[in-house]
Scaffold this active site. Structure first.
Site, mmCIF file in Angstrom:
data_model
loop_
_atom_site.group_PDB
_atom_site.id
_atom_site.type_symbol
_atom_site.label_atom_id
_atom_site.label_comp_id
_atom_site.label_asym_id
_atom_site.label_seq_id
_atom_site.Cartn_x
_atom_site.Cartn_y
_atom_site.Cartn_z
ATOM 1 N N ASP A 1 -11.919 42.830 84.031
ATOM 2 C CA ASP A 1 -12.143 41.759 83.062
ATOM 3 C C ASP A 1 -11.579 42.257 81.733
ATOM 4 O O ASP A 1 -12.257 42.950 80.989
ATOM 5 C CB ASP A 1 -13.633 41.445 82.943
ATOM 6 N N GLU B 1 -8.902 39.089 85.866
ATOM 7 C CA GLU B 1 -9.218 37.748 85.378
ATOM 8 C C GLU B 1 -8.114 37.281 84.443
ATOM 9 O O GLU B 1 -7.605 38.055 83.628
ATOM 10 C CB GLU B 1 -10.565 37.750 84.651
ATOM 11 N N ASP C 1 -19.654 42.653 80.545
ATOM 12 C CA ASP C 1 -18.255 42.938 80.862
ATOM 13 C C ASP C 1 -18.111 43.541 82.256
ATOM 14 O O ASP C 1 -17.224 43.169 83.015
ATOM 15 C CB ASP C 1 -17.655 43.885 79.813
#
Length: 169
Positions: A13, A73, A145
């Site tokens: 991420d 992502e 996160d």
């Protein structure tokens, strides 16, 4: 009888301040937590140095956990073009590190990741965190996160299973 080795997936991420990472083993429909964490470059260093820090830290995670595949992502686009561009740079560091290590790299929109983990693409961070705790209890308490990165890995595991299933038909 030799059991099939699970596929190890690294989920990322990306962020310039904090990049979450998570590693899961995928054995059929079974997901096993391996590790997770957050990469946080020092804020006071130059932009290019922060990107290098991210690249080297992701490379170190890859060296330590030896994933077979990676998933990242996609960038969330907002109204601030400068912030979006900077996030794109951090995302590039997160894409290049596994590619350089020879890993196949998949990309997933945030809505796809949320739908894979929570069941709806409009889920918020607390819902994602709750589902990560349910799906991967061995992960223990995670930051938002790291939970998001584990969710990316899970979304990739689901997508690979669906592709393999369709391919077998």
């Amino acid at each position: 009888m030799n059991p099939i080795r699970p596929t190890r997936i690294l989920g990322l991420d990306p962020g310039l301040r904090r990049t979450g990472w998570g590693v899961v083993d995928c054995a059929g429909a079974r997901l096993i937590h391996v590790a997770h964490g957050v990469i946080a470059p020092p804020q006071e260093i130059a932009f290019a140095e922060r990107l290098l820090f991210l690249f080297e830290a992701v490379s170190a995670v890859i060296a330590e956990h030896a994933p077979d595949e990676a998933a990242v992502e996609e960038t969330f686009v907002n109204n601030n073009a400068s912030s979006t561009l900077k996030l794109g740079h951090a995302r590039a560091a997160s894409l290049i590190a596994p590619a350089r290590a020879g890993l196949p790299v998949a990309e997933y929109a945030a809505t796809v990741v949320k739908k894979a983990v929570v069941g709806t693409g409009g889920a918020d961070k607390s819902q994602v965190g709750f589902m990560i705790a349910r799906l991967l209890p061995a992960a223990g308490k995670t930051t938002a996160d790291a939970a998001d990165a584990l969710a990316v890995a899970i979304a990739h595991a689901h997508a690979r299973t669906a592709r393999n299933f369709r391919g077998a038909a």
